[in-house]
Write an enzyme that holds these catalytic residues in place. Structure first.
Site, mmCIF file in Angstrom:
data_model
loop_
_atom_site.group_PDB
_atom_site.id
_atom_site.type_symbol
_atom_site.label_atom_id
_atom_site.label_comp_id
_atom_site.label_asym_id
_atom_site.label_seq_id
_atom_site.Cartn_x
_atom_site.Cartn_y
_atom_site.Cartn_z
ATOM 1 N N GLY A 88 1.078 -1.148 -0.531
ATOM 2 C CA GLY A 88 0.199 0.522 -0.310
ATOM 3 C C GLY A 88 0.863 1.318 -0.334
ATOM 4 O O GLY A 88 2.103 1.251 0.454
ATOM 5 N N GLN A 135 3.312 10.165 1.646
ATOM 6 C CA GLN A 135 4.578 9.523 1.584
ATOM 7 C C GLN A 135 5.149 9.889 0.294
ATOM 8 O O GLN A 135 7.036 9.531 0.432
ATOM 9 C CB GLN A 135 3.902 7.831 1.413
ATOM 10 C CG GLN A 135 3.468 7.088 3.405
ATOM 11 C CD GLN A 135 3.846 5.628 2.852
ATOM 12 O OE1 GLN A 135 2.344 5.214 1.997
ATOM 13 N NE2 GLN A 135 4.529 4.849 2.733
ATOM 14 N N CYS A 180 5.785 -0.290 7.017
ATOM 15 C CA CYS A 180 5.728 0.982 6.235
ATOM 16 C C CYS A 180 7.082 1.268 5.029
ATOM 17 O O CYS A 180 8.219 1.489 5.432
ATOM 18 C CB CYS A 180 4.977 1.732 7.088
ATOM 19 S SG CYS A 180 5.486 3.686 6.486
ATOM 20 N N LEU A 181 6.495 1.325 4.207
ATOM 21 C CA LEU A 181 7.657 1.765 3.263
ATOM 22 C C LEU A 181 8.791 2.986 3.314
ATOM 23 O O LEU A 181 9.502 3.337 2.868
ATOM 24 C CB LEU A 181 7.191 1.724 1.321
ATOM 25 C CG LEU A 181 6.286 0.983 0.694
ATOM 26 C CD1 LEU A 181 6.210 1.569 0.190
ATOM 27 C CD2 LEU A 181 7.529 -0.337 0.689
ATOM 28 N N HIS A 220 -3.908 1.257 7.857
ATOM 29 C CA HIS A 220 -2.808 1.410 7.922
ATOM 30 C C HIS A 220 -2.954 2.818 6.990
ATOM 31 O O HIS A 220 -2.080 4.214 7.216
ATOM 32 C CB HIS A 220 -1.888 1.186 7.862
ATOM 33 C CG HIS A 220 -0.041 1.067 7.617
ATOM 34 N ND1 HIS A 220 0.199 1.277 8.283
ATOM 35 C CD2 HIS A 220 0.392 2.312 6.087
ATOM 36 C CE1 HIS A 220 1.729 0.872 7.554
ATOM 37 N NE2 HIS A 220 1.541 1.974 6.318
ATOM 38 N N GLU A 221 -3.186 2.684 6.037
ATOM 39 C CA GLU A 221 -3.266 3.940 4.618
ATOM 40 C C GLU A 221 -4.070 4.942 5.027
ATOM 41 O O GLU A 221 -2.995 6.193 4.355
ATOM 42 C CB GLU A 221 -3.003 3.386 3.632
ATOM 43 C CG GLU A 221 -2.505 1.978 2.828
ATOM 44 C CD GLU A 221 -1.442 2.032 2.443
ATOM 45 O OE1 GLU A 221 -0.069 3.615 2.675
ATOM 46 O OE2 GLU A 221 -0.395 1.639 3.207
ATOM 47 N N HIS A 252 -1.887 7.671 7.305
ATOM 48 C CA HIS A 252 -1.319 9.130 6.666
ATOM 49 C C HIS A 252 -1.053 9.775 6.063
ATOM 50 O O HIS A 252 -1.285 10.094 6.351
ATOM 51 C CB HIS A 252 -0.219 7.971 5.277
ATOM 52 C CG HIS A 252 0.674 7.055 5.142
ATOM 53 N ND1 HIS A 252 1.315 7.097 5.986
ATOM 54 C CD2 HIS A 252 0.792 5.351 5.199
ATOM 55 C CE1 HIS A 252 2.408 6.076 6.130
ATOM 56 N NE2 HIS A 252 2.119 5.167 5.780
HETATM 57 NI NI NI Z 1 2.792 3.095 5.638
#
Ligand code: NI
Length: 168
Positions: A46, A51, A92-93, A134-135, A138
Site C-alpha cells: 500500500g 508518503q 511501512c515503506l 494503515h494508509e 497516513h
Molecule cells: Ni505506511
C-alpha cells in the site's frame, strides 16, 4: 509514469493532514499511476499520497499474491462496524526494515471514489482491512509507529536517523 521518492520517518512532512480531492481529473489519475508504479517497485502492499509528499487524500493498495489487483481509494472514509480487534505485524515503506504488531478494528466499511471518480463501498477483511486503516492513517499524518511504546518508537527513530545520515 514515474517512480516517486518515498519520504521516511521521522520526516515531519509525514505529519501533514492531506486535503480532500475536489475532482478526479487527469492530474489525479496521473498521480494514481505514479503511486501504483512506485508501490509495485518498492515493493509494498500500500501507499498513501502523503508518503510521496503529495498532500491529497489518495491511496493505493494491492494485497493480491500476483500483484495484479490494484485498488484505488480517493477521499476514503472508514466506519468501524464492530468492537472486535485483531493483531497484524505491520510494516511501512516510510519506516523501512521495521515490523511491529499493531491492534486495529477487524470489521470496517470503507467508502471512497475509484480512479474514475466513481463512488464505491467495501467491507474489507484480513490484510486489506488492516491496510486500508494503515494508509488512511497516513492521510491524517499518522504512522504505525505511533501505536508503539515511546521507547520502541524512539529506537526506530534513532536507527533511521542514523541510516539517513549515512546516506547523505
Ligand atoms: Ni505506511
Amino acid at each position: 509514469m514515474a517512480i516517486l521518492e518515498i519520504i521516511e520517518f521521522p520526516d515531519p512532512r509525514l505529519r501533514t493532514t492531506a486535503k480532500a480531492v475536489k475532482e478526479v481529473n487527469e492530474s489525479i489519475q496521473n498521480l494514481v499511476k505514479d503511486m501504483l508504479e512506485t508501490m509495485y517497485e518498492a515493493p509494498g502492499v500500500g501507499l498513501a499520497a502523503t508518503q510521496v509528499n503529495v498532500h491529497k487524500r489518495v491511496m493505493v493498495i494491492d494485497v493480491s499474491e500476483e500483484r495484479d489487483q490494484p485498488q484505488v481509494f480517493i477521499n476514503p472514509q472508514v466506519e468501524v462496524l464492530a468492537d472486535e480487534t485483531g493483531e497484524y505485524e505491520e510494516g511501512c515503506l516510510s519506516v523501512p526494515g521495521f515490523y511491529e504488531t499493531v491492534i486495529r478494528p477487524l470489521n470496517i466499511r470503507v467508502k471512497a471514489l475509484d480512479a474514475e471518480g466513481k463512488a464505491f463501498e467495501l467491507e474489507p477483511e484480513g490484510l486489506l482491512a488492516t491496510c486500508v486503516q494503515h494508509e488512511l492513517d497516513h492521510l491524517d499524518g499518522k504512522l504505525f509507529v505511533d501505536y508503539l511504546s515511546p521507547l520502541k518508537r524512539q529506537r526506530i527513530r534513532k536507527k533511521l536517523e542514523k541510516q539517513h545520515r549515512q546516506n547523505d
